[in-house]
Design a protein around this motif. Structure first.
Motif, PDB file in Angstrom:
ATOM      1  N   ASP A  31       9.030  26.967 -12.219  1.00 30.75           N
ATOM      2  CA  ASP A  31       7.969  26.112 -12.755  1.00 30.75           C
ATOM      3  C   ASP A  31       8.163  24.732 -12.140  1.00 30.75           C
ATOM      4  OD1 ASP A  31       6.713  28.004 -14.342  1.00 30.75           O
ATOM      5  OD2 ASP A  31       7.927  27.562 -16.104  1.00 30.75           O
ATOM      6  N   ILE A  33       6.674  20.849 -11.190  1.00 32.46           N
ATOM      7  CA  ILE A  33       5.729  19.758 -11.438  1.00 32.46           C
ATOM      8  C   ILE A  33       5.994  18.673 -10.404  1.00 32.46           C
ATOM      9  CG2 ILE A  33       4.897  18.040 -13.081  1.00 32.46           C
ATOM     10  CD1 ILE A  33       5.861  19.852 -15.333  1.00 32.46           C
ATOM     11  N   HIS A  69       4.874  28.544 -10.372  1.00 34.67           N
ATOM     12  CA  HIS A  69       3.747  27.852 -10.991  1.00 34.67           C
ATOM     13  C   HIS A  69       3.822  26.381 -10.581  1.00 34.67           C
ATOM     14  CE1 HIS A  69       3.242  30.893 -14.568  1.00 34.67           C
ATOM     15  NE2 HIS A  69       3.172  31.464 -13.378  1.00 34.67           N
ATOM     16  N   SER A  71       2.185  22.384 -10.877  1.00 33.00           N
ATOM     17  CA  SER A  71       1.310  21.355 -11.441  1.00 33.00           C
ATOM     18  C   SER A  71       1.475  20.090 -10.616  1.00 33.00           C
ATOM     19  CB  SER A  71       1.654  21.062 -12.900  1.00 33.00           C
ATOM     20  OG  SER A  71       1.203  22.087 -13.746  1.00 33.00           O
ATOM     21  N   ASN A  81      -4.067  14.175 -14.318  1.00 32.94           N
ATOM     22  CA  ASN A  81      -3.722  15.589 -14.168  1.00 32.94           C
ATOM     23  C   ASN A  81      -4.544  16.164 -13.019  1.00 32.94           C
ATOM     24  OD1 ASN A  81      -2.187  15.199 -16.424  1.00 32.94           O
ATOM     25  ND2 ASN A  81      -3.356  16.540 -17.765  1.00 32.94           N
ATOM     26  N   TYR A  83      -3.812  18.794 -11.020  1.00 38.21           N
ATOM     27  CA  TYR A  83      -3.846  20.262 -11.059  1.00 38.21           C
ATOM     28  C   TYR A  83      -2.768  20.726 -12.025  1.00 38.21           C
ATOM     29  CZ  TYR A  83      -4.627  25.019  -9.421  1.00 38.21           C
ATOM     30  OH  TYR A  83      -4.965  26.349  -9.354  1.00 38.21           O
ATOM     31  N   ILE A  84      -3.140  21.512 -13.017  1.00 45.64           N
ATOM     32  CA  ILE A  84      -2.208  21.952 -14.055  1.00 45.64           C
ATOM     33  C   ILE A  84      -2.231  23.467 -14.144  1.00 45.64           C
ATOM     34  CG2 ILE A  84      -1.574  21.793 -16.496  1.00 45.64           C
ATOM     35  CD1 ILE A  84      -1.361  19.146 -14.987  1.00 45.64           C
ATOM     36  N   PHE A  85      -1.042  24.080 -14.085  1.00 42.86           N
ATOM     37  CA  PHE A  85      -1.014  25.526 -14.283  1.00 42.86           C
ATOM     38  C   PHE A  85      -1.294  25.849 -15.743  1.00 42.86           C
ATOM     39  CE2 PHE A  85       2.968  25.087 -16.356  1.00 42.86           C
ATOM     40  CZ  PHE A  85       3.937  24.565 -15.517  1.00 42.86           C
ATOM     41  N   ASN A  86      -1.862  27.034 -15.975  1.00 48.02           N
ATOM     42  CA  ASN A  86      -2.043  27.455 -17.356  1.00 48.02           C
ATOM     43  C   ASN A  86      -0.891  28.360 -17.760  1.00 48.02           C
ATOM     44  OD1 ASN A  86      -2.641  30.087 -16.416  1.00 48.02           O
ATOM     45  ND2 ASN A  86      -4.822  29.603 -16.262  1.00 48.02           N
ATOM     46  N   GLN A  92      -3.130  30.178 -10.454  1.00 45.01           N
ATOM     47  CA  GLN A  92      -2.196  29.796  -9.405  1.00 45.01           C
ATOM     48  C   GLN A  92      -2.548  30.457  -8.076  1.00 45.01           C
ATOM     49  OE1 GLN A  92       0.797  27.479  -9.794  1.00 45.01           O
ATOM     50  NE2 GLN A  92      -0.945  26.980 -11.079  1.00 45.01           N
ATOM     51  N   VAL A 123       3.211  18.358 -20.168  1.00 47.37           N
ATOM     52  CA  VAL A 123       2.679  19.499 -19.419  1.00 47.37           C
ATOM     53  C   VAL A 123       3.641  20.675 -19.483  1.00 47.37           C
ATOM     54  CG1 VAL A 123       2.157  20.323 -17.087  1.00 47.37           C
ATOM     55  CG2 VAL A 123       1.204  18.155 -17.888  1.00 47.37           C
ATOM     56  N   CYS A 124       4.924  20.403 -19.265  1.00 43.43           N
ATOM     57  CA  CYS A 124       5.903  21.489 -19.260  1.00 43.43           C
ATOM     58  C   CYS A 124       6.094  22.072 -20.655  1.00 43.43           C
ATOM     59  CB  CYS A 124       7.231  20.996 -18.702  1.00 43.43           C
ATOM     60  SG  CYS A 124       8.418  22.315 -18.361  1.00 43.43           S
TER      61      CYS A 124
END
Length: 337
Positions: A31, A33, A69, A71, A81, A83-86, A92, A123-124
């Protein structure tokens, strides 16, 4: 200072057993960021080079729902923000993320580094995969100067590292960098997770090294929790654990119980090196084996005032699947996990 940090970074990468080449790719699960500074001190030309470097970094990742992933947060006077992963990572797609990076506009303004770190934590906390999955969490911070609030950087970075359990890699670019502030934001050891560069052109030239460090951050594991994982042949899974209970007194023992369901792993440990491998650490020997459950027990004494315990499992067979649990026993009192 730049030359010293740059050489240290290269030495760490060489010692990790990874091969340095012009197109290193990251096959790990992660993950990630990325915090990108877009403040007024950078200038539009340098910001364009920063975007090139970030796009290059993302291009080297195995992006996907069950892999990396990503972000991306851009910050100047405020935090965006980009680009943010869901939570499930269904958004992705590497090409889509790179398109967003290439389309970022340079706005200028202040340097809200503390607010960006705070946003990364939010976010995390909302979107990073569960800790039981042992997915490492990495935050790569790019900045070129002093933040609006060093105290906020310190507070939010501590929360990001300790509570959110992310490893922070701080990259400072340019002559206006405050090395003390970089260290406030970064994880330790600083020789690994702080990099100082003289300009943004150099950033585009060392993105290979940044990729290697980000993709090898260790996942956090907690004492007393049984984890399930697997590792391919001749590759490593890296873990880290906080040793708050051992920071005073007599120290204690760490016991790792590994149950193999397929294949076999070699175990390496360290209290100083986040990526213990056969090149920089001694292989742990099995202290005892529980034959009925095929469980190997590894034990190590930990001296007082030790902050972290790092371990790695190296795959010996083509497929290596295992469960493991770590137990801490303090000599001050009793079992603490």
């Amino acid at each position: 200072m730049f030359f010293k940090n740059y050489i240290l970074t290269l030495l760490i990468i060489l010692n990790s057993g990874q091969q340095i080449n012009s197109q290193t790719t990251c096959q790990t699960v992660l993950d990630l960021i990325i915090l990108l500074d877009g403040s007024g001190s950078i200038g539009s030309a340098s910001f364009a080079q920063a975007k090139t470097a970030v796009a290059d970094l993302i291009s080297r990742l195995n992006v996907g729902p069950h892999k990396v992933h990503v972000s991306l947060l851009r910050y100047s006077s405020t935090v965006e923000n980009s680009y943010i992963f869901n939570k499930v990572g269904s958004n992705q797609m590497k090409d889509q993320i790179i398109k967003v990076v290439n389309g970022l506009q340079y706005n200028g303004g202040g340097t809200a580094t503390g607010e960006a770190i705070q946003r990364a934590r939010s976010v995390c906390d909302a979107a990073c995969r569960n800790s039981e999955e042992l997915v490492p969490r990495a935050v790569v911070l790019f900045t070129d100067g002093h933040s609006n609030s060093a105290s906020l950087v310190k507070t939010e970075s501590e929360l990001l590292r300790d509570r959110t359990q992310a490893v922070v890699f701080s990259v400072g670019i340019g002559s206006g960098i405050n090395i003390q502030e970089l260290q406030l934001s970064a994880s330790q050891p600083y020789s690994k997770y702080v990099l100082q560069l003289s300009n943004y052109l150099q950033l585009t030239q060392v993105i290979n090294q940044i990729t290697l460090i980000a993709c090898n951050v260790p996942a956090f594991n907690e004492p007393g929790v049984v984890y399930k994982n697997e590792v391919e042949k001749d590759t490593y899974q890296f873990y880290q654990m906080s040793l708050k209970g051992f920071r005073s007194g007599l120290g204690g023992f760490v016991e790792i119980a590994v149950n193999m369901t397929q294949g076999y792993v070699q175990v390496f440990t360290s209290t100083t090196e986040p990526n213990p491998t056969s090149d920089n650490s001694k292989k742990k020997l099995v202290q005892r084996r529980i034959a009925t459950t095929m469980t190997d027990i590894y034990m190590e004494y930990i001296p007082p005032n030790t902050e972290k315990f790092y371990s790695s499992f190296k795959g010996s067979s083509n497929i290596n699947q295992y469960t493991f649990v770590t137990t801490l026993t303090s000599l001050n009192d009793a079992n603490i996990g």
